[in-house]
Design a protein around this motif. Structure first.
Motif, mmCIF file in Angstrom:
data_model
loop_
_atom_site.group_PDB
_atom_site.id
_atom_site.type_symbol
_atom_site.label_atom_id
_atom_site.label_comp_id
_atom_site.label_asym_id
_atom_site.label_seq_id
_atom_site.Cartn_x
_atom_site.Cartn_y
_atom_site.Cartn_z
ATOM 1 N N ALA A 445 49.693 47.458 -9.637
ATOM 2 C CA ALA A 445 50.870 47.519 -8.761
ATOM 3 C C ALA A 445 50.494 48.013 -7.372
ATOM 4 N N SER A 446 49.591 48.983 -7.288
ATOM 5 C CA SER A 446 49.179 49.527 -5.995
ATOM 6 C C SER A 446 48.451 48.472 -5.164
ATOM 7 N N VAL A 447 47.581 47.695 -5.806
ATOM 8 C CA VAL A 447 46.858 46.629 -5.104
ATOM 9 C C VAL A 447 47.832 45.563 -4.608
ATOM 10 N N GLN A 448 48.803 45.204 -5.453
ATOM 11 C CA GLN A 448 49.754 44.162 -5.067
ATOM 12 C C GLN A 448 50.693 44.618 -3.954
ATOM 13 N N LEU A 449 50.921 45.907 -3.852
ATOM 14 C CA LEU A 449 51.713 46.413 -2.727
ATOM 15 C C LEU A 449 50.992 46.198 -1.406
ATOM 16 N N VAL A 450 49.687 46.407 -1.427
ATOM 17 C CA VAL A 450 48.900 46.285 -0.206
ATOM 18 C C VAL A 450 48.609 44.822 0.119
ATOM 19 N N ALA A 451 48.284 44.041 -0.918
ATOM 20 C CA ALA A 451 47.932 42.629 -0.730
ATOM 21 C C ALA A 451 48.667 41.789 -1.768
#
Length: 508
Positions: A445-451
């Motif tokens: 989820a954290s990665v998808q928030l950024v990219a």
């Protein structure tokens, strides 16, 4: 009430910690914890953002309740009962991975909340006020600041007051949730009988990867917070029994309090008409026309008679609900930052508990100042656009919140290994598996928030955040990544400033 005996520490603490903990007062009981958790987890400010994704959002809401929400309840129930010290998540992270990791993680955990209070929550409260009390017209700049600054500093004052007084805000907020969401659900049924509802085919509920990428961060943001009462661990009367009791009961109630209104919004409003900021408020206004009022051909709802009275009451309950969300998180995260201050992972100046109130007044005031700065800065940078302000601050709040759990969730198996003899009134099943699954979901989820869309079509069709185009994906990446890195570096600075406190305890 005078302070009672403190819970034993899993490791030796600093002299500063021993001095400050003596000022804490035990008056946090079983039902206080339950109401506190309901205000922590059930936030009405994001209901519209979830519903805006359509019927698929309901599917992912239920899926994540099973694979994320329930497992996190199991994990936190063990940590909270076994290590009930003041500071909760900071204590678990720092004792598992060291004070540097605890300092960085705890700064992220704390900074989210004054940002959230001064941004998303304050704007949500303004939206409810203008919708029901100002004929939908935007407030002038002076009126906007007057309303939002009172909102922010009432929340800060509630956090400053001794817990036996301040805890009434979460109690009132919990009952506001029951009344508001219960009344809305019942009214949706009445509205459907009179006017019909938007129908859905089974295909509308089909999950998709693009929907998962868009929804998983905000749903996880909604589904975290079980650990927050443990930030006041030394103020609990019986944490070993009350923490698991509060967690498991709040988990069931929280899923219902999210699922029913989201389904209600989808049944009442066309998906194209649902916005992240006003979705729930707009749905409230529309369904309340069954008590008095009408809906025009263009979808504009006008209330009259009993509908107007009930609408105004609903708006007041909505504002109390978002205020109580901010107050509970400020109460908890401020305590965690104060603990890191007297534990040597933040400036000692912040690690002071007021002898008069038994609360971390200095951190409370700092949170109020940060909230005020965020409010003014975001309002000016978005030229007073409430929708842009809401979206910008929500994204930042979600990202900083989720990243902080990368230190909390892996702590369970490490603490089992490091402190095997610590009494555990409740033991989570499959601790390594539960911890690994939760950590991987948070990382994704954290990665998808950024990219968004990374691994498929980064920022391609179906992945672009609202208001952004494919050509702006690098700009979006920087707007998300730079604040995160900056906050992490500030966490390191906080840890470095705590060196004198650590040295006094014989630690580095």
């Amino acid at each position: 009430m005078t302070a009672g005996p403190l819970a034993p520490d899993p490791v030796d603490t600093t002299a500063a910690a021993q001095a400050e903990r003596r000022k804490l007062r035990k008056h946090f009981g079983r039902f206080d914890i339950l109401f506190f958790l309901l205000c922590t987890i059930v936030g009405v400010d994001t209901i519209g953002a979830v519903a805006a994704r359509g019927a698929e959002a309901f599917t992912w809401l239920i899926v994540l309740a099973v694979v994320f929400f329930v497992p996190s309840a199991l994990l936190i129930a063990e940590l909270g009962a076994a290590f009930p010290d003041e500071g909760g998540p900071y204590i678990w992270t720092s004792r598992a991975f060291g004070r540097l990791a605890g300092a960085v993680n705890n700064f992220l955990y704390w900074i989210t909340n004054p940002v959230w209070l001064g941004g998303t929550l304050a704007v949500s409260a303004v939206t409810a006020y203008t919708t029901f009390f100002n004929a939908g017209k935007d407030l002038s700049a002076p009126a906007f600041y007057a309303f939002t600054l009172v909102f922010v500093w009432v929340g800060v004052l509630a956090a400053i007051l001794s817990f036996d007084i301040g805890k009434w805000i979460p109690t009132i907020g919990a009952w506001s949730r029951f009344l508001l969401l219960g009344l809305f659900t019942v009214t949706v049924v009445v509205y459907g009988v009179r006017h019909g509802l938007h129908g859905f085919g089974m295909s509308d509920f089909s999950p998709s990867y693009a929907g998962f990428v868009a929804l998983v961060p905000v749903l996880m943001f909604n589904y975290v917070g079980f650990e927050l009462p443990n930030t006041a661990g030394d103020e609990m009367t019986d944490p070993q029994k009350d923490v698991p009791y509060g967690i498991f009961r709040s988990a069931v109630l929280s899923v219902l309090l999210y699922a029913l209104p989201i389904l209600g919004i989808l049944l009442v409003l066309p998906v194209k008409a649902i916005t992240g900021l006003g979705g729930f408020v707009d749905a409230l206004r529309q369904v309340f026309t069954v008590y008095g009022g009408h809906v025009a051909a263009d979808g504009t709802a006008t209330l009259s008679g009993a509908g107007s009275v009930l609408g105004d009451l609903a708006a007041i309950m909505f504002i109390l609900t978002v205020l109580s969300s901010g107050v509970t998180w400020i109460m908890g995260s401020d305590r965690a930052l104060a603990v890191s201050g007297y534990d040597g992972a933040a400036p000692r100046f912040l690690g002071v508990i007021s002898s008069r109130f038994g609360t971390p007044v200095r951190v409370n005031v700092l949170s109020g100042l940060v909230s005020t700065a965020v409010l003014v800065l975001a309002h000016e940078l978005t030229n007073g656009s409430a929708a842009k302000l809401f979206g910008a601050v929500l994204g930042l709040a979600v990202s900083t919140t989720l990243v902080s759990y990368l230190g909390i969730f892996p702590a369970l198996p490490v603490l089992r290994r490091k402190y095997p003899d610590t009494p555990r009134p409740y033991r989570s099943p499959l601790p390594r598996l539960v911890s690994a699954v939760l950590t991987l979901l948070i990382l994704f989820a954290s990665v998808q928030l950024v990219a968004p869309g990374l691994g498929d079509h980064w920022f391609g069709a179906g992945y672009a955040p609202d208001g952004w185009s494919h050509a702006e994906r690098w700009q979006y990446l920087l707007t998300e990544l730079v604040p995160l890195i900056g906050f992490m570096l500030l966490g390191v600075v906080f840890w470095a400033s705590g060196r004198p406190t650590r040295q006094a305890a014989g630690d580095r």
